[in-house]
Design a protein around this motif. Structure first.
Motif, PDB file in Angstrom:
ATOM      1  N   ALA A  16       0.830  -1.206   0.000  1.00 48.12           N
ATOM      2  CA  ALA A  16       0.000   0.000   0.000  1.00 48.12           C
ATOM      3  C   ALA A  16       0.865   1.258   0.000  1.00 48.12           C
ATOM      4  O   ALA A  16       0.567   2.248  -0.701  1.00 48.12           O
ATOM      5  CB  ALA A  16      -0.926  -0.018   1.216  1.00 48.12           C
ATOM      6  N   LEU A  17       1.937   1.247   0.791  1.00 52.42           N
ATOM      7  CA  LEU A  17       2.846   2.403   0.803  1.00 52.42           C
ATOM      8  C   LEU A  17       3.515   2.591  -0.554  1.00 52.42           C
ATOM      9  O   LEU A  17       3.681   3.731  -1.021  1.00 52.42           O
ATOM     10  CB  LEU A  17       3.904   2.201   1.891  1.00 52.42           C
ATOM     11  N   TRP A  18       3.904   1.504  -1.193  1.00 52.27           N
ATOM     12  CA  TRP A  18       4.529   1.583  -2.514  1.00 52.27           C
ATOM     13  C   TRP A  18       3.536   2.160  -3.524  1.00 52.27           C
ATOM     14  O   TRP A  18       3.885   3.036  -4.330  1.00 52.27           O
ATOM     15  CB  TRP A  18       4.987   0.185  -2.923  1.00 52.27           C
ATOM     16  N   ILE A  19       2.298   1.677  -3.481  1.00 53.40           N
ATOM     17  CA  ILE A  19       1.278   2.173  -4.414  1.00 53.40           C
ATOM     18  C   ILE A  19       1.041   3.667  -4.214  1.00 53.40           C
ATOM     19  O   ILE A  19       0.816   4.411  -5.183  1.00 53.40           O
ATOM     20  CB  ILE A  19      -0.035   1.383  -4.222  1.00 53.40           C
ATOM     21  N   ALA A  20       1.105   4.106  -2.965  1.00 52.74           N
ATOM     22  CA  ALA A  20       0.839   5.522  -2.680  1.00 52.74           C
ATOM     23  C   ALA A  20       1.803   6.454  -3.399  1.00 52.74           C
ATOM     24  O   ALA A  20       1.462   7.609  -3.697  1.00 52.74           O
ATOM     25  CB  ALA A  20       0.900   5.763  -1.172  1.00 52.74           C
ATOM     26  N   VAL A  21       3.023   5.991  -3.702  1.00 53.59           N
ATOM     27  CA  VAL A  21       4.009   6.858  -4.357  1.00 53.59           C
ATOM     28  C   VAL A  21       4.291   6.431  -5.793  1.00 53.59           C
ATOM     29  O   VAL A  21       5.081   7.082  -6.488  1.00 53.59           O
ATOM     30  CB  VAL A  21       5.330   6.871  -3.550  1.00 53.59           C
ATOM     31  N   ASN A 113      -4.773   5.170  -7.312  1.00 50.71           N
ATOM     32  CA  ASN A 113      -3.868   4.607  -6.309  1.00 50.71           C
ATOM     33  C   ASN A 113      -4.570   4.457  -4.967  1.00 50.71           C
ATOM     34  O   ASN A 113      -4.312   3.503  -4.220  1.00 50.71           O
ATOM     35  CB  ASN A 113      -2.634   5.507  -6.154  1.00 50.71           C
ATOM     36  N   ARG A 114      -5.424   5.418  -4.648  1.00 50.30           N
ATOM     37  CA  ARG A 114      -6.132   5.390  -3.361  1.00 50.30           C
ATOM     38  C   ARG A 114      -6.939   4.107  -3.202  1.00 50.30           C
ATOM     39  O   ARG A 114      -6.933   3.475  -2.136  1.00 50.30           O
ATOM     40  CB  ARG A 114      -7.031   6.623  -3.272  1.00 50.30           C
TER      41      ARG A 114
END
Length: 479
Positions: A16-21, A113-114
């Motif tokens: 999820a953190l990777w997708i956020a950026v 992404n959200r």
């Protein structure tokens, strides 16, 4: 086992953190990849436990003094349900790759992404909750699922969806007060948060802890009077409805109730009586409410409320010492997750290809879209408990256990008869809509249906197979 469990829990959060950026074009691939890794992790845990002789194991990760704060429990219940929720998260991730595109005729929209980040967080939270060995751990992940549900139900950012998201958050958060109470009471009386400590309590303290857990379970699993958030939550994207409101979030309540039952003996019978009466009332209410529904998702929402009542009914019977009833409840959680997810994703496929999920506008599915016609048929038969589909192998042991207990507790008979009548009536109602929508000449909306992406078709095929076979896996695993 400890390292694999931590990896299974943390990988979705890392994803999820990777997708956020990450760039938006990579979000769907990353989501499916990390959901796949979490699924493989849960499968490896299950295989490791099985190969090691199926010995129930508790690993304490964090403690403060003598108080266990968080740990993992590996047993037939946590690993079966844990695998189901993570695997279904993978299927929903793959399905979303096709559904959330500009080709969707009802909601043309490219997934952001959200969406994929919150979906992964939800998968991780469900993995953590199912494996948690303490009430404090369950409470932590209980609250994380509430936050994710708020974000995903309100995903489209429309006024109605935002109101529905807030409603779901508030009601389930009010319900969580019960879990806070149960957690605090257990710690005050035993000096630890371990679920196994419930067995050390006297009868009065057990009633307080179980009452708190049951109240939290009613809210999360949409039982009367805390059910009102679920029908409105259908404003979410259909893959979210399939995952949160069929496979995972609504199963949180029944799961934490089941784990509390598994952790102790000599449960006060008043807990079982209250559970049975409320489950029967909610079951009848849910059935009456889905009769007038024409929107397929709202019908399935009220049907979900009813099906969750069956699970509460089985688990409440288990408080009287019935092992068969307990295993029926666990098998029901597992089997219903696949069958109801199939039904919701069929509704999503109809929205995608036909531009509507209103049942009166759908006719002739078998001729134009045979996969959706078969999916509708299989899901309806599985949900209503028709053999050889998976729902039958959940309902039959439930009724067998109930009628067996009624020899000692005669007051159970009226409740069992009401439940049995609802089961037959629900089959008749779904059969009615099957006859209206699946056979015959295609309606205008169905005749103009667009083809489904391969990802959506593949997921539907897997769920059709699981709606036929999942009961076999559950029976072999729970024996």
């Amino acid at each position: 086992m400890e390292s694999r469990a931590l990896a299974t829990l943390l990988l979705p959060f890392i994803g999820a953190l990777w997708i956020a950026v990450a760039p938006q074009r990579h979000a769907k691939v990353l989501c499916s990849l990390f959901a796949l890794l979490a699924t493989l992790g849960m499968a490896s845990l299950a295989w490791g436990w099985y190969a090691a002789g199926q010995q129930d194991t508790v690993i304490t990760l964090y403690r403060y003094g003598d108080a266990e704060l968080f740990g993992f429990v590996f047993d037939r219940v946590s690993l079966l349900i844990g695998f189901a929720v993570v695997f279904l998260g993978l299927l929903v991730s793959i399905y979303s790759c096709g559904y959330l595109t500009s080709g969707n005729r009802e909601h043309p929209h490219e997934g952001t992404n959200r969406y994929y980040a919150f979906l992964l967080v939800f998968i991780g939270a469900m993995a953590g909750l199912t494996l948690s060995s303490t009430l404090l751990g369950q409470l932590l992940f209980f609250e994380i699922t509430g936050g994710c549900s708020w974000a995903l139900i309100g995903y489209y950012q429309q006024p109605k969806s935002l109101r529905s998201a807030l409603k779901a958050l508030l009601i389930t958060h009010v319900a969580s007060v019960g879990l806070y109470l149960a957690t605090a009471w257990l710690f005050a009386k035993t000096g630890t948060f371990a679920l196994s400590a419930i067995s050390q309590l006297d009868s009065a303290d057990k009633m307080v802890v179980f009452a708190g857990i049951m109240f939290a379970a009613w809210g999360k699993s949409a039982q009367w009077p805390l059910h009102v958030w679920l029908p409105d939550a259908m404003e979410a994207p259909t893959p979210v409805s399939a995952y949160l409101h069929a496979a995972s979030m609504v199963k949180v309540g029944v799961y934490i109730f089941a784990r509390a039952i598994l952790a102790t003996d000599d449960i006060p019978h008043v807990i079982g009586v209250v559970g049975l009466v409320m489950a029967t009332f909610t079951l009848v209410y849910g059935f009456l409410m889905y009769l007038p529904q024409k929107d397929m998702k709202r019908l399935l929402a009220y049907s979900t409320i009813t099906q969750l009542s069956y699970i509460f009914f089985a688990l409440s019977l288990a408080t009287f010492g019935s092992r068969m009833a307990f295993e029926a409840g666990i098998a029901y959680i597992f089997n219903h997750a696949f069958a109801k997810s199939l039904f919701f994703l069929v509704a999503g496929a109809l929205s995608y290809s036909c531009g509507t999920r209103m049942l009166p506008r759908l006719k002739g599915l078998m001729r134009k879209t045979p996969l959706l016609g078969i999916g509708f048929c299989v899901a309806a038969l599985a949900i209503t408990g028709v053999p050889p589909f998976n729902g039958f192998f959940s309902k039959f042991p439930l009724f067998a256990a109930g009628f067996s207990l009624s020899a000692e507790h005669l007051w159970l008979l009226p409740l069992l008869v009401i439940t049995l009548v609802e089961s037959v009536a629900s089959f008749a109602w779904f059969l009615y809509w099957f006859g209206r929508t699946v056979p015959g000449e295609p309606s205008e909306d169905v005749a103009a249906a667009a083809p489904l992406p391969a990802t959506m078709q593949g997921v539907l095929v897997v769920l059709i197979i699981m709606s036929l076979c999942s009961s076999v896996f559950a029976a072999l695993w729970l024996q």
